[in-house]
Scaffold this motif. Structure first.
Motif, mmCIF file in Angstrom:
data_model
loop_
_atom_site.group_PDB
_atom_site.id
_atom_site.type_symbol
_atom_site.label_atom_id
_atom_site.label_comp_id
_atom_site.label_asym_id
_atom_site.label_seq_id
_atom_site.Cartn_x
_atom_site.Cartn_y
_atom_site.Cartn_z
ATOM 1 N N LEU A 124 1.022 -1.414 -0.485
ATOM 2 C CA LEU A 124 -0.228 0.301 0.467
ATOM 3 C C LEU A 124 0.951 1.330 -0.108
ATOM 4 N N ILE A 125 0.723 1.776 -1.342
ATOM 5 C CA ILE A 125 2.031 3.305 -1.460
ATOM 6 C C ILE A 125 0.841 4.142 -1.162
ATOM 7 N N LEU A 126 1.369 5.198 -0.555
ATOM 8 C CA LEU A 126 0.996 6.833 -0.743
ATOM 9 C C LEU A 126 2.001 7.813 -1.201
ATOM 10 N N VAL A 127 1.115 8.932 -2.289
ATOM 11 C CA VAL A 127 2.502 9.497 -2.908
ATOM 12 C C VAL A 127 1.145 10.877 -2.477
ATOM 13 N N GLY A 128 2.126 12.076 -2.753
ATOM 14 C CA GLY A 128 1.602 13.389 -1.978
ATOM 15 C C GLY A 128 2.403 14.632 -2.482
ATOM 16 N N ASP A 129 1.873 15.880 -2.594
ATOM 17 C CA ASP A 129 3.239 16.801 -2.522
ATOM 18 C C ASP A 129 3.290 17.743 -1.583
ATOM 19 N N GLY A 130 2.046 17.281 -0.670
ATOM 20 C CA GLY A 130 2.042 18.376 0.246
ATOM 21 C C GLY A 130 1.584 19.398 0.805
ATOM 22 N N LYS A 131 0.744 19.693 -0.054
ATOM 23 C CA LYS A 131 0.028 20.499 -0.550
ATOM 24 C C LYS A 131 -1.176 20.470 -1.094
ATOM 25 N N GLY A 132 -2.181 19.415 -0.799
ATOM 26 C CA GLY A 132 -3.340 19.178 -1.431
ATOM 27 C C GLY A 132 -3.706 17.753 -1.934
ATOM 28 N N ARG A 133 -2.567 17.623 -2.242
ATOM 29 C CA ARG A 133 -2.471 17.078 -4.090
ATOM 30 C C ARG A 133 -2.413 15.430 -3.623
ATOM 31 N N LEU A 134 -2.699 14.529 -3.170
ATOM 32 C CA LEU A 134 -3.161 12.984 -3.007
ATOM 33 C C LEU A 134 -3.149 11.521 -3.216
ATOM 34 N N GLY A 135 -2.815 10.682 -3.333
ATOM 35 C CA GLY A 135 -2.881 9.481 -4.215
ATOM 36 C C GLY A 135 -2.895 8.335 -3.295
ATOM 37 N N TYR A 136 -3.315 6.678 -3.462
ATOM 38 C CA TYR A 136 -2.859 5.859 -3.191
ATOM 39 C C TYR A 136 -2.528 4.607 -3.872
ATOM 40 N N MET A 178 0.188 13.860 5.106
ATOM 41 C CA MET A 178 0.835 13.847 2.724
ATOM 42 C C MET A 178 0.220 15.263 2.617
ATOM 43 N N ALA A 179 -0.981 15.364 2.474
ATOM 44 C CA ALA A 179 -2.102 15.766 1.741
ATOM 45 C C ALA A 179 -2.232 18.158 2.771
ATOM 46 N N GLY A 180 -0.969 17.799 3.123
ATOM 47 C CA GLY A 180 -0.628 19.039 3.429
ATOM 48 C C GLY A 180 -1.010 19.543 4.845
ATOM 49 N N ILE A 181 -2.277 18.584 5.205
ATOM 50 C CA ILE A 181 -3.116 19.506 6.460
ATOM 51 C C ILE A 181 -2.346 19.025 7.978
ATOM 52 N N LYS A 182 -2.011 20.436 8.729
ATOM 53 C CA LYS A 182 -0.934 20.738 9.735
ATOM 54 C C LYS A 182 -2.494 20.432 11.386
#
Length: 164
Positions: free
Chosen positions: A41-53, A122-126
């Motif tokens: 199970l892999i997670l990919v994101g940019d930390g600025k609201g873009r996210l995918g698994y 990873m979604a950038g939510i602090k």
């Protein structure tokens, strides 16, 4: 550039971060012994609201991770946020995994459990509070988190929908 920490791999590639959330080893007993296969199970994101698994299976671990990363890049989406937190409270249910997300004040940080925390970070939510109310299956928890994030709407979007 590859960084190894706590048996979880992170790879930074063109401002996208790839993280291995869960690896499962499956064995099949055959005439010559045991045959192992892996799912990742892999997670990919940019930390600025873009996210995918991505979830992939293969006979080799590296192949499963590579395939999962490709699937995660294909499934990338953007999610609504309000500053450093989420716009409103949301409850999501996926199979047996039920998840509650609540906005938190500045400085609270990400208060979440095992597989939900890296998704939110990873979604950038602090600043957010999350509570898993159902099953602890990692795949279902991640899917419930993505469902909860997809239910989020900004104030302007809600006003537009209501015609105010």
């Amino acid at each position: 550039m590859t960084k190894q920490s706590d048996s979880k791999k992170e790879k930074v590639n063109s401002e996208l971060t790839e993280k291995v959330l869960y690896i499962n080893r499956c064995s099949k007993v055959v005439k010559g012994g045991r045959k192992f296969s892996f799912s990742a199970l892999i997670l990919v994101g940019d930390g600025k609201g873009r996210l995918g698994y991505g979830f992939a299976k293969a006979n080799e671990l590296t192949d499963a991770i590579r395939k999962g990363g490709e699937a995660a890049r294909k499934n990338m989406r953007s999610y609504a946020s309000e500053g450093n937190t989420i716009p409103h409270e949301v409850l999501a249910d996926w199979d047996g995994a039920e998840l509650l997300l609540k906005p938190a004040p500045d400085g609270a940080g990400v208060i979440a459990g095992s597989k939900v925390r890296p998704v939110l970070e990873m979604a950038g939510i602090k600043n957010v509070m999350a509570k898993s109310l159902g099953a602890s299956n990692p795949i279902n928890q991640v899917k419930a988190t993505f469902l909860a994030l997809s239910k989020l709407r900004t104030r302007s979007k809600i006003k537009q929908m209501r015609g105010v």
